[in-house]
Design an enzyme around this catalytic site. Sequence first.
Site, PDB file in Angstrom:
ATOM      1  N   THR A   1       1.009  83.296 -15.583  1.00 22.90           N
ATOM      2  CA  THR A   1      -0.892  82.659 -14.824  1.00 22.90           C
ATOM      3  C   THR A   1      -0.149  82.329 -14.142  1.00 22.90           C
ATOM      4  O   THR A   1      -1.940  82.292 -12.914  1.00 22.90           O
ATOM      5  CB  THR A   1      -0.906  81.865 -15.998  1.00 22.90           C
ATOM      6  OG1 THR A   1      -1.753  82.677 -16.692  1.00 22.90           O
ATOM      7  CG2 THR A   1      -2.375  81.523 -16.218  1.00 22.90           C
TER       8      THR A   1
ATOM      9  N   THR B   1       3.153  80.700 -19.814  1.00 23.04           N
ATOM     10  CA  THR B   1       3.372  79.954 -20.359  1.00 23.04           C
ATOM     11  C   THR B   1       3.776  80.609 -22.052  1.00 23.04           C
ATOM     12  O   THR B   1       3.975  79.675 -22.654  1.00 23.04           O
ATOM     13  CB  THR B   1       1.690  78.997 -20.523  1.00 23.04           C
ATOM     14  OG1 THR B   1       0.757  79.915 -20.951  1.00 23.04           O
ATOM     15  CG2 THR B   1       1.802  78.320 -19.401  1.00 23.04           C
ATOM     16  N   ASP B   2       3.177  81.813 -22.075  1.00 26.34           N
ATOM     17  CA  ASP B   2       3.124  81.936 -24.039  1.00 26.34           C
ATOM     18  C   ASP B   2       4.622  81.724 -24.284  1.00 26.34           C
ATOM     19  O   ASP B   2       4.759  81.995 -25.117  1.00 26.34           O
ATOM     20  CB  ASP B   2       2.321  83.278 -23.379  1.00 26.34           C
ATOM     21  CG  ASP B   2       0.653  83.524 -23.113  1.00 26.34           C
ATOM     22  OD1 ASP B   2       0.485  82.023 -23.478  1.00 26.34           O
ATOM     23  OD2 ASP B   2       0.871  84.623 -23.111  1.00 26.34           O
TER      24      ASP B   2
HETATM   25  C1  SIN Z   1       0.183  82.182 -18.230  1.00 24.74           C
HETATM   26  O1  SIN Z   1       0.777  81.703 -18.175  1.00 24.74           O
HETATM   27  O2  SIN Z   1      -0.359  81.430 -19.030  1.00 24.74           O
HETATM   28  C2  SIN Z   1      -0.186  83.162 -19.571  1.00 24.74           C
HETATM   29  C3  SIN Z   1       0.415  84.663 -18.783  1.00 24.74           C
HETATM   30  C4  SIN Z   1       1.976  84.720 -19.595  1.00 24.74           C
HETATM   31  O3  SIN Z   1       2.434  83.822 -20.211  1.00 24.74           O
HETATM   32  O4  SIN Z   1       3.141  85.570 -18.930  1.00 24.74           O
END
Ligand code: SIN
Length: 334
Positions: free
Chosen positions: A19, A99-100
Amino acid sequence: MNSSHTSLPRIAVLATGGTIAGEAGDASKTSGYKAGVLGVDKLLGAVPSLSQVARIHAEQVASIDSKDMTPALWATLCTRVNALLAQDDIDGIVITHGTDTLEETAYLLHLTVKSEKPVVLTAAMRPATALSADGPLNLLNAVTVAASRASWKQGVLVAFNNQIHCARDVTKTSTYAVDAFRSPEGGALGWVQDGQVEFQRAVVRPHTLRSPFQISADLPVVEIVTSYAGASRAAIDAFVAAGVKGLVIAGTGNGSLHSALQQAVAEAVRQGVAVVRSSRVGAGHVMRNGAAPDDALGSITADALNPYKARVLLMLALAAGTASADLQSVFDTY
Ligand code: SIN
């Protein structure tokens, strides 16, 4: 991008997507965007003051939504991190990531990077195009942490929302909030703000140079099974039939197993599958022979590792050829 301040630390920024590199058609949108679209130059260009903190060497390692992270990409990333850190002219690394699965990548690198130099992961909860995007400040803070002498020998770190976390402890705890990352057991290691870095506690468990584990693109298959009201043994039986080398159980409470799973676990262990009991609770450790008879089942307990991190450690331990009798000691140590 290189700055002329040659006395500043030289930090490599490795971008993988997420993200933080996400783009939405509407600045008011913080969901429904595409992750991993913008290149590393765009991320760096949004933070002109980086040139006052470090000389930056930038590389685009991948452009993915981190839900699609793979062991093969982990191997590419870790190999590149180790090669860069072996160079005298690189003082630390920042990895931008989704983040995932950030906590999984961070823990894998914590155990497979072979250097005392800082490695800092960062990310964002809001896409780069959003109002109040959190990525630029998180990136500046991550480079600030990587450029700090205080960050050496701390293992792999996560800099997020002004906090610094240990890769082993940190986990994503919100689907939308900008303070999404927490370390439920011990808390954050320290903080970063306005160019200052402070560590308030040390990392105790062995990592990096004191970890025996090596990266491999060919990690043994380990799957995760959850226990819940009415759970059946079908998933365990299917995974065993598919030839998995290990299973992590995301158990209830203190890693307890629905009775339907307990018998399947005993049979899986008898067939040579390593089974680790962790908890789906999100905090706290799992006591050996506490909520299930590990000695009788032949299962291992995950200490305070969540199921996703327990899977990472089990894959690395099995790849290293760890005997089943030694697996509990691995989980008690790392
Ligand atoms: C994010 O980064 O918050 C969600 C998408 C990902 O993990 O690439």
